[in-house]
Design a protein around this motif. Structure first.
Motif, PDB file in Angstrom:
ATOM      1  N   ASN A   1     -71.242  76.032  -0.282  1.00 27.89           N
ATOM      2  CA  ASN A   1     -70.498  76.423   1.019  1.00 27.89           C
ATOM      3  C   ASN A   1     -69.944  77.688   0.911  1.00 27.89           C
ATOM      4  N   HIS A   2     -70.351  77.508   2.792  1.00 32.22           N
ATOM      5  CA  HIS A   2     -70.208  78.975   3.820  1.00 32.22           C
ATOM      6  C   HIS A   2     -68.865  78.731   4.367  1.00 32.22           C
ATOM      7  N   GLU A   3     -67.933  77.912   4.370  1.00 37.42           N
ATOM      8  CA  GLU A   3     -66.370  77.578   5.428  1.00 37.42           C
ATOM      9  C   GLU A   3     -65.956  78.781   4.632  1.00 37.42           C
ATOM     10  N   ALA A   4     -65.968  79.869   3.879  1.00 35.91           N
ATOM     11  CA  ALA A   4     -64.444  81.008   4.351  1.00 35.91           C
ATOM     12  C   ALA A   4     -65.215  82.004   4.729  1.00 35.91           C
TER      13      ALA A   4
END
Length: 160
Positions: free
Chosen positions: A145-148
């Motif tokens: 998950n690269h939503e940070a």
């Protein structure tokens, strides 16, 4: 086009001995011109270039016909793609299907404008996707998950 069957000379040979150098096109379908200060060039006759274009166009039309005439559109194509592109075996089934559709569509569009650069780009992108699927560590890293959001990147001029 493969340059394996091309005669190879330095570009300066074409400039300095143009007739003798061009005569080599009688014995070879292409002449590979090595340049010291730039990308190598391939020289061919207009008739040979048109033949190559005709062959690519015919192959594109045949591939598109296979995809159109097979029930489910891409069944046969999905069966033969691993023979042409062994790396397809690393793609999950939905991606392999998407590759088949994308390849045919891109080839048809490229043929319509007479420029195959987009086909080469699509093949490279799909091959890299298969490479990612072939390596569990790379796949895990790319699937995280690269939503940070870490905020705005600092201005490089003000970073010590």
């Amino acid at each position: 086009m493969s340059t394996d069957d091309a005669a190879a000379v330095n570009f300066s040979e074409l400039v300095n001995k143009n007739k003798q150098t061009l005569d080599r096109l009688r014995d070879s379908p292409h002449l590979l011109l090595h340049r010291r200060d730039g990308e190598d060039l391939v020289l061919t006759t207009a008739a040979r270039a048109e033949q190559d274009r005709t062959v690519v166009s015919a192959a594109t039309r045949m591939l598109a016909a296979i995809a159109r005439h097979e029930p489910g559109r891409t069944g046969l194509l999905l069966d033969i793609l691993p023979d042409a592109f062994p790396w397809v075996r690393f793609l999950p089934d939905p991606d392999a299907h998407a590759f088949a559709v994308n390849l045919v569509d891109t080839m048809r569009a490229a043929d319509s404008v007479g420029n195959t650069a987009s086909v080469a780009q699509a093949l490279t992108a799909w091959r890299h996707t298969a490479e990612a699927h072939s390596d569990p560590h790379l796949l895990a890293a790319s699937s995280r998950n690269h939503e940070a959001d870490y905020g705005a990147a600092p201005d490089p001029e003000h970073v010590a």
